[in-house]
Design a protein around this motif. Structure first.
Motif, PDB file in Angstrom:
ATOM      1  N   GLU B 299       0.818  -1.215   0.000  1.00  0.00           N
ATOM      2  CA  GLU B 299       0.000   0.000   0.000  1.00  0.00           C
ATOM      3  C   GLU B 299       0.846   1.256   0.000  1.00  0.00           C
ATOM      4  N   VAL B 302       1.998   1.819  -3.356  1.00  0.00           N
ATOM      5  CA  VAL B 302       0.949   2.411  -4.193  1.00  0.00           C
ATOM      6  C   VAL B 302       0.858   3.909  -3.938  1.00  0.00           C
ATOM      7  N   MET B 303       0.836   4.254  -2.632  1.00  0.00           N
ATOM      8  CA  MET B 303       0.722   5.666  -2.264  1.00  0.00           C
ATOM      9  C   MET B 303       1.863   6.469  -2.885  1.00  0.00           C
ATOM     10  N   LEU B 304       3.088   5.917  -2.771  1.00  0.00           N
ATOM     11  CA  LEU B 304       4.244   6.623  -3.323  1.00  0.00           C
ATOM     12  C   LEU B 304       4.124   6.708  -4.839  1.00  0.00           C
ATOM     13  N   ALA B 305       3.638   5.615  -5.477  1.00  0.00           N
ATOM     14  CA  ALA B 305       3.545   5.578  -6.932  1.00  0.00           C
ATOM     15  C   ALA B 305       2.557   6.619  -7.452  1.00  0.00           C
ATOM     16  N   ILE B 306       1.445   6.800  -6.746  1.00  0.00           N
ATOM     17  CA  ILE B 306       0.447   7.740  -7.265  1.00  0.00           C
ATOM     18  C   ILE B 306       0.696   9.164  -6.784  1.00  0.00           C
ATOM     19  N   GLY B 307       1.829   9.380  -6.118  1.00  0.00           N
ATOM     20  CA  GLY B 307       2.213  10.769  -5.879  1.00  0.00           C
ATOM     21  C   GLY B 307       2.202  11.247  -4.450  1.00  0.00           C
ATOM     22  N   ALA B 308       2.304  10.308  -3.479  1.00  0.00           N
ATOM     23  CA  ALA B 308       2.423  10.750  -2.087  1.00  0.00           C
ATOM     24  C   ALA B 308       3.875  11.076  -1.796  1.00  0.00           C
ATOM     25  N   TYR B 309       4.112  12.208  -1.157  1.00  0.00           N
ATOM     26  CA  TYR B 309       5.471  12.520  -0.709  1.00  0.00           C
ATOM     27  C   TYR B 309       5.830  11.563   0.412  1.00  0.00           C
ATOM     28  N   PRO B 390       9.479   3.012  -3.890  1.00  0.00           N
ATOM     29  CA  PRO B 390       8.140   2.729  -4.397  1.00  0.00           C
ATOM     30  C   PRO B 390       8.048   1.415  -5.173  1.00  0.00           C
ATOM     31  N   LEU B 391       9.004   1.178  -6.054  1.00  0.00           N
ATOM     32  CA  LEU B 391       8.904  -0.007  -6.906  1.00  0.00           C
ATOM     33  C   LEU B 391       9.055  -1.296  -6.103  1.00  0.00           C
ATOM     34  N   LEU B 394       5.986  -1.883  -4.089  1.00  0.00           N
ATOM     35  CA  LEU B 394       4.870  -2.377  -4.923  1.00  0.00           C
ATOM     36  C   LEU B 394       4.986  -3.869  -5.205  1.00  0.00           C
TER      37      LEU B 394
END
Lengths: 226, 397
Positions: B299, B302-309, B390-391, B394
């Motif tokens: 999760e 995912v958060m980092l991937a969709i643009g969470a700092y 992030p990767l 994921l």
């Protein structure tokens, strides 16, 4: 200007004493508004390639240029902003946040951007309607079918109006019918001007693409127009 | 761009996310909260009890807080509460009369004291002999046996009587003069003025005759209130000590502050011990949050991937720790009131000091340390979560 431009990009993983070239010298230009399909078997490096395009990963060497911006120069926060504002991700596993409803999952990228609540709600509802799942807005991902979850995921990917949509086997976990619905929705976005890069091993999917490139052992092996 | 109400709406959504994440593992979160509750309750209860114990002890000293002792300035030596005078170390009677006529004086007692050899039957022993008037002795002490009568007779302290088998009617000889024991005093607690337990008290007139005294060894003055202590001291300085320093004024307020200090120290020490339970609670929060971080690796990816700092991830996890901390601390603080009540009843047999500002203070302090503990132990997992790639996150299975 290209939507995405790769210049001799390499990605090396070190496993034990061996260097594994997941991506080995790929140069590729993705035009604005194009629908590009990257085909390859599993382990061919196609997912790594997509991650590099989406700034989820940094290349060992070479350059990744997104909408004219050389991402190799950028720091963590800038890369995060690119992912947030310019790129939408659609994953094979949907990757929705399980504690959030469908509606809130779509709201999330806008929340991260700091969009006002009113605008978030308007846009989330609009996207869920476009994806045809507005009736499931208040359901949690666990209460949705795979096809519906993937449609929520596409809505989420589009939340901040990105110019680029990166899809990693978006139909990989879906039955044929749901897969078609999902692909049509992606195609529909492409027709509205969103650049789509989609990686898959399924030849049937390539029919939606303007152009197909094949990848094997981390290298592009040929290009043909779809 | 973003108005403050929008920002608030955003915060609310983060808060909701944190809250739902905690609810996902309800039992685990509850156990972590219980840990904090116990820790906060232990710390605050002990603090409350310590404060109440102090208040109880101090109340026993209430009557001495407005007591002031006046010694001759030359060489007043106070050892274990016993003033030893030799030769000229006395307050002359004229000065003494002037002192007790100063304003603020509510009551007073002139005291003479000396160390003397005393004969009883065949034995000779040394004892402190006080000279006081009957009224003052009656004010300060009460008798175990006999009565307080000082004309030609004496009263003796409990320990002395016990040691020498003195009885009412026994005859003592002090410096060649005979005194009949009229009364044996009750055992007195530690005092700072007159310590009768091992002493003999005779009248001032007899003392004068026996020791040929020209004045008093010290004067006990009771002022009307605690605030008058300083005013009285000032008055003494201005009048009595104006030309030359004749007397020293010793206020027993100092002793109260020492007692205060000691009890505060003991209280802090006990709280620190109770703090160990808070530490354990902190470790359990650390454990819960670490497990949560590991379970939610994907999760976070995912958060980092969709643009969470990364800072947003940090904030989300800290918010979870904060929620655990707030719930645990508030409940713990409220329960500490019950805890304090119980300990007070068991040990002090009274809860009259429970409902006071200090209790609220210790409840707040318990809450503060509860929150601090959760935030400190929540920080490492939150930081760890925020540093994930992030990767890799994921792909985590």
């Amino acid at each position: 200007m290209y939507a995405i431009e790769l210049k001799d990009v390499k990605k090396v993983y070190r496993v034990g004493n061996e260097d594994i070239y997941a991506v080995n010298g790929v140069s590729l230009k993705v035009k604005v508004g194009e629908f590009l399909c990257v085909m390859g078997a599993s382990g061919s490096g196609k997912t790594t390639l997509l991650s590099l395009m989406g700034c989820l990963d940094k290349p060992t060497s070479g350059k990744v240029i997104v909408e004219g911006v050389d991402t190799s120069e950028l720091g963590d926060r800038e890369l995060t902003k690119i992912r947030r504002d310019k790129i939408g991700f659609v994953f094979q596993q949907y990757h929705l946040i399980p504690t959030l409803t469908a509606f809130e999952n779509v709201e999330l990228p806008m929340l991260l951007k700091g969009i006002s609540k009113k605008e978030r709600e308007r846009r989330a509802m609009e996207l869920l309607k476009i994806m045809g799942i507005d009736k499931a807005a208040n359901r949690k991902p666990s209460e949705l079918s795979g096809g519906m979850q993937q449609r929520v995921a596409i809505a989420r990917a589009l939340a901040n109006n990105p110019k680029i949509l990166l899809c990693d086997e978006p139909t990989g976990n879906l039955d044929t019918k749901s897969g078609e619905v999902v692909m049509n929705l992606i195609k529909q976005q492409n027709e509205k001007g969103v650049t789509v890069v989609l990686v898959t091993h399924d030849p049937d999917i390539s029919k939606y693409a303007d152009r197909v490139v094949r990848i094997r052992d981390g290298k592009l092996i040929g290009q043909e127009s779809g | 761009m973003e108005s403050s109400s929008d920002k608030r709406a955003g915060e609310i959504m983060y808060f909701q996310m944190a809250f739902r994440n905690l609810r996902r593992n309800g039992i685990r979160s509850s156990l972590a909260i219980i840990g904090i509750i116990i820790g906060v309750m232990a710390v605050a209860s002990i603090g409350i009890f310590g404060a109440n114990l102090k208040a109880t002890v101090l109340s026993n000293f209430q009557n001495i807080t407005n007591e002031v002792l006046i010694y001759p300035a030359y060489s007043a030596k106070l050892r274990h509460g016993i003033v030893t005078t030799s030769g000229v170390t006395y307050i002359d009677k004229r000065t003494a009369e002037r002192i007790v006529r100063l304003p603020y004086v509510k009551d007073y007692a002139f005291v003479c004291s000396n160390f003397a050899t005393v004969k009883y039957r065949e034995g000779v022993f040394g004892a402190t002999v006080y000279g006081m008037d009957e009224k003052s002795v009656k004010k300060l002490f009460s008798v175990e046996k006999g009565s307080i009568k000082l004309s030609g007779s004496c009263v003796v302290g409990y320990d002395l009587a016990d040691r020498l088998n003195l009885r009412v009617g026994s005859r003592l000889e002090i410096k060649g003069k005979e005194f009949r024991v009229a009364g044996i005093l009750k055992e007195a607690g530690a005092r700072f003025d007159v310590n009768p337990n091992n002493a003999i008290i005779i009248s001032l007139r007899d003392f004068d005759k026996t020791f040929n005294a020209k004045g008093y060894s010290f004067i006990v003055v009771w002022v009307r209130s605690l605030n008058d202590v300083q005013l009285f001291k000032d008055a003494v300085e201005k009048t009595i000590n104006a030309k030359e320093k004749k007397v020293d004024v010793f206020e027993l307020k100092i002793i109260i502050s020492k007692i205060n200090e000691t009890f505060n120290f003991v209280s802090r020490f006990l709280m620190a011990i109770a703090g160990v339970s808070l530490l354990v609670a902190g470790v359990s929060i650390l454990n819960v949050m670490l497990m949560s971080t590991i379970e939610r690796t994907k999760e976070i990816g995912v958060m980092l991937a969709i643009g969470a700092y990364r800072s947003t991830i940090l904030k989300l996890f800290l918010l979870e720790a904060l929620i655990l901390g707030i719930i645990g601390s508030v409940i713990g603080a409220l329960l500490s009131l019950a805890g304090g009540y119980t300990v007070d009843m068991l040990i002090l047999h009274s809860t009259k000091y429970l409902f006071s500002v200090t209790t609220v203070f210790y409840m707040l302090e318990g809450m503060f340390f509860g929150l601090l503990t959760t935030l400190l132990s929540g920080f490492y997992p939150a930081w760890k979560a925020s540093r994930l790639e992030p990767l890799e996150a994921l792909r985590y299975e």
